[in-house]
Write a protein that holds these residues in place. Structure first.
Motif, short mmCIF file in Angstrom:
data_model
loop_
_atom_site.label_atom_id
_atom_site.label_comp_id
_atom_site.label_asym_id
_atom_site.label_seq_id
_atom_site.Cartn_x
_atom_site.Cartn_y
_atom_site.Cartn_z
N GLU A 16 -25.66 57.98 85.55
CA GLU A 16 -25.08 56.67 85.32
C GLU A 16 -23.88 56.46 86.23
O GLU A 16 -23.07 57.37 86.44
CB GLU A 16 -24.64 56.54 83.85
N ALA A 17 -23.78 55.24 86.77
CA ALA A 17 -22.60 54.84 87.55
C ALA A 17 -22.24 53.43 87.11
O ALA A 17 -23.11 52.57 86.96
CB ALA A 17 -22.90 54.90 89.04
N ALA A 18 -20.97 53.21 86.88
CA ALA A 18 -20.51 51.89 86.48
C ALA A 18 -19.27 51.53 87.28
O ALA A 18 -18.39 52.37 87.51
CB ALA A 18 -20.20 51.86 84.98
N ILE A 37 -13.36 57.81 85.62
CA ILE A 37 -13.74 58.70 84.52
C ILE A 37 -15.07 59.35 84.92
O ILE A 37 -16.07 58.67 85.13
CB ILE A 37 -13.90 57.93 83.20
N LYS A 38 -15.05 60.68 85.06
CA LYS A 38 -16.23 61.40 85.54
C LYS A 38 -16.66 62.45 84.54
O LYS A 38 -15.83 63.07 83.88
CB LYS A 38 -15.94 62.12 86.86
N ASP A 39 -17.96 62.66 84.42
CA ASP A 39 -18.50 63.91 83.89
C ASP A 39 -19.69 64.28 84.74
O ASP A 39 -19.91 63.66 85.79
CB ASP A 39 -18.83 63.81 82.39
N ASP A 40 -20.47 65.27 84.35
CA ASP A 40 -21.51 65.79 85.22
C ASP A 40 -22.52 64.74 85.66
O ASP A 40 -23.00 64.75 86.79
CB ASP A 40 -22.27 66.95 84.54
N LEU A 41 -22.88 63.84 84.75
CA LEU A 41 -23.97 62.92 85.05
C LEU A 41 -23.56 61.45 85.05
O LEU A 41 -24.43 60.58 85.12
CB LEU A 41 -25.11 63.12 84.04
N SER A 42 -22.28 61.16 84.95
CA SER A 42 -21.88 59.76 84.96
C SER A 42 -20.49 59.60 85.57
O SER A 42 -19.68 60.53 85.57
CB SER A 42 -21.90 59.18 83.55
N ILE A 43 -20.26 58.41 86.10
CA ILE A 43 -18.94 58.07 86.62
C ILE A 43 -18.69 56.60 86.34
O ILE A 43 -19.58 55.76 86.51
CB ILE A 43 -18.83 58.38 88.13
N THR A 44 -17.50 56.30 85.86
CA THR A 44 -17.09 54.92 85.65
C THR A 44 -15.83 54.68 86.46
O THR A 44 -14.83 55.38 86.29
CB THR A 44 -16.81 54.64 84.15
N ALA A 80 -25.62 55.21 94.77
CA ALA A 80 -25.63 54.22 93.67
C ALA A 80 -24.23 53.67 93.43
O ALA A 80 -24.05 52.46 93.27
CB ALA A 80 -26.19 54.87 92.41
N LEU A 81 -23.23 54.56 93.40
CA LEU A 81 -21.86 54.12 93.14
C LEU A 81 -21.36 53.20 94.25
O LEU A 81 -20.77 52.13 93.98
CB LEU A 81 -20.94 55.33 93.00
#
Length: 639
Positions: free
Chosen positions: A246-248, A262-269, A338-339
């Motif tokens: 996920e990327a937002a 805000i990051k974790d292994d599978l997403s970034i906002t 994607a980001l």
């Protein structure tokens, strides 16, 4: 000294030699193949460490008799007994040796085509082992061709030779001259139609670039493979949940900080301050946001969006099936892509809501800024209009980008832009050939010493990052040395030659307590940077750093050259725009310059593609600006 595996095998060799000395004779075909393998060890002078010179001399006298014994046995093989003998060969160890000996003693001359066909179809012969033997492949060319046409799995061997990217050098395989390009396509089609084709191989087939000297595939077959792969993918992802990334990207009117991540292994906002952008609408800042907010480039002005080998996991690097002609992509690359696309779309809309078009900011950069700040006159660019459709924008933006890059090339070469001369220069734009105003701009690692040093220091595969005397292990040796005190003698014997190599070549040294330390921390910093990013900008380093780079160049550890885009950037651009270099390229330039998509195609697709084009345009603006800035700075210092 031999490896651990060699050691075990040599112990067996010694036992076999002594048994032979004592009068024991070979009983079956496996015994004769073992004698042959013992001789190969001795021919290559691979011996056990504890063998004395007398031992070796004595064993050598015995081993010298082995080839004659093996030759007599294999020359006794006939058309009638070859299949029975092949059945007796140990499946795991000696099947490939069997064919090597059939070739060495020309046993194939006494085997008929009918018998060979029977053997292929009844004896579970490994076609891969067989095709490694050139003479046998040539001798039974017609039979092997017919067998491949009747076995769809043969397609995997074609792909293995012509398409797959191999991380380790493999033995070459040979196909019979009787196997035509039409035959190869038939085999590929048979594989696509087979009961359960491998999805990875279907993807490879769909991206094959035809080459009459290797493998030619028609567009119809490529489309068939693409559709079959899509069918398999939809089935697979219906049955498997997979991994969701996920990327937002959010533009917040209430946030005061320019950016929060805000990051974790599978997403970034990523949340950006709309208020800050609204308060800083000057064109230089709007362009600088791509550097400082969105980080399209790093502090050395290297594009961050490219795929980096060292951002890929072990499985991605070594396990996944990849074409040798493909642009290598990992999960991190897809995430960055994607980001950055979301950043591009969101920012484009954000500044548009302020009454500013990014296209006009780009026009200002070329037509006003370059002249005002660098006295670089006559740059011209016409960006797509506000009222054109996204299809029209996509069609018009690439000629605009290629035009300014050609203008920049002419400026570097001639010191000015003469449009009459530019019109006469009709050559196709090749991104790697776009020059730079700056000499010695980029450094790249090269040669065996660079490969060895970076592998030992930075690779997670070198094993030096683990030491049983420590409570924890590290990703690599570099991290261990940075964080722990450790001595050479703390390592097991097998690892000591590797560390001594680093000591002998002045990458490591020892302190007064004999702890391992870096001999020159700036040197190691440079190597680490170069290893991870695959390129470094020479002039972004201090004078001390450049002196180290000069020394590395003299030792042929690095090479320096000059171009607008670095090699990783050139690859990334070619992947995005065309298929000249990579068979999995997006081919967006050709999609709009040659095939002219129908106006009824999905406008959302054209919108997304336009943002991809615009992203490359912004990257080009950043690179050209950095080139002028660096050149001007060096000129002011008389460098």
């Amino acid at each position: 000294m031999g490896s651990i595996t060699n050691g075990r095998n040599l112990t067996k060799c010694e036992k076999l030699i002594k048994e032979h000395e004592a009068g024991k004779e070979a009983q079956d075909i496996n015994d004769f193949i073992e004698l042959y393998n013992v001789k190969k060890y001795f021919d290559n002078k691979i011996f056990l460490v504890d063998w004395t010179a007398d031992d070796i001399s004595r064993y050598q006298n015995v081993v010298n008799t082995f080839l004659g014994i093996v030759a007599r046995f294999f020359k006794s093989i006939t058309n009638d007994n070859i299949i029975a003998l092949y059945f007796d060969v140990d499946d795991f160890y000696y099947k490939s040796d069997f064919w090597e000996l059939i070739d060495k003693f020309k046993v194939y001359d006494v085997i008929t085509e009918e018998k060979f066909w029977e053997m292929l179809n009844t004896s579970k012969v490994s076609l891969y082992d067989l095709l490694k033997i050139k003479n046998i492949t040539e001798h039974f060319g017609r039979v092997i061709r017919d067998y491949m046409l009747n076995n769809s799995s043969s397609a995997q061997l074609l792909l293995d030779k012509y398409e797959l990217k191999h991380h380790r050098e493999k033995d070459p395989i040979y196909f019979p001259k009787e196997l035509s390009n039409s035959d190869k396509e038939t085999i590929i089609n048979n594989y696509i139609d087979s009961e359960d084709p491998n999805l990875n191989y279907l993807r490879l087939i769909a991206n094959i670039q035809s080459n009459k000297d290797k493998i030619e595939i028609t567009p119809k077959t490529l489309l068939k493979a693409k559709r079959k792969a899509e069918e398999q993918e939809s089935k697979f992802f219906t049955e498997n949940s997979g991994m969701i990334m996920e990327a937002a990207v959010i533009f917040s009117k209430s946030q005061s900080e320019e950016v929060t991540l805000i990051k974790d292994d599978l997403s970034i906002t990523a949340t950006y301050s709309a208020k800050w952008i609204e308060e800083n609408q000057d064109y230089p800042t709007l362009l600088n946001n791509f550097i400082h907010l969105f980080e399209f480039v790093d502090l050395q002005m290297r594009c961050t969006l490219v795929n980096k080998y060292n951002e890929m996991g072990v499985f991605e690097r070594f396990i996944f099936t990849t074409s040798q002609h493909a642009y290598t992509k990992g999960v991190a690359f897809d995430h960055k892509n994607a980001l950055s696309l979301l950043q591009m779309v969101g920012y484009y809309n954000q500044v548009f809501s302020l009454g500013i078009r990014l296209e006009e900011v780009i026009e200002w950069f070329f037509q006003d800024y370059l002249e005002e700040d660098f006295d670089a006159r006559n740059f011209k660019v016409t960006m797509p209009s506000a009222h054109s459709t996204f299809l029209e924008k996509c069609t018009n933006i690439m000629p605009a980008l290629e035009s300014v890059l050609k203008q920049f090339t002419l400026y570097v070469e001639e010191g000015e832009i003469d449009f009459e001369l530019l019109d006469l220069r009709s050559e196709h734009l090749i991104y790697k050939n776009i020059p730079s105003l700056v000499k010695r701009k980029y450094a790249y690692g090269t040669g065996e010493e660079f490969s060895t040093a970076t592998f030992l220091l930075f690779s997670d595969q070198s094993t030096l990052g683990y030491n049983e005397n420590l409570d924890k292990s590290f990703d690599n040796f570099f991290e261990l040395i940075r964080n722990e005190k450790i001595k050479l003698n703390d390592y097991p014997e097998y690892a000591i030659p590797r560390i001594k190599w680093l000591l002998d070549n002045n990458y490591l040294s020892t302190d007064v307590e004999e702890n391992l330390i870096f001999d020159d921390e700036i040197l190691i910093t440079i190597l680490n940077d170069l290893n991870f990013n695959e390129v470094i900008s020479y002039w972004k380093y201090s004078e001390r750093g450049r002196k180290i780079l000069d020394d590395l160049e003299k030792k042929n550890v690095i090479e320096l050259d000059s171009s607008l885009f670095s090699r990783p950037e050139q690859d990334y651009i070619n992947y995005t725009l065309n298929k000249s270099q990579f068979n999995n390229g997006l081919d967006l330039r050709n999609k709009y310059s040659h095939t002219q998509p129908k106006s009824g195609d999905d406008e959302k697709i054209h919108n997304q593609n336009y943002m991809i084009f615009l992203r490359l345009f912004i990257l080009s603006v950043i690179k050209i600006n950095d080139d002028f800035c660096t050149y001007t700075l060096l000129k002011s210092r008389n460098i």
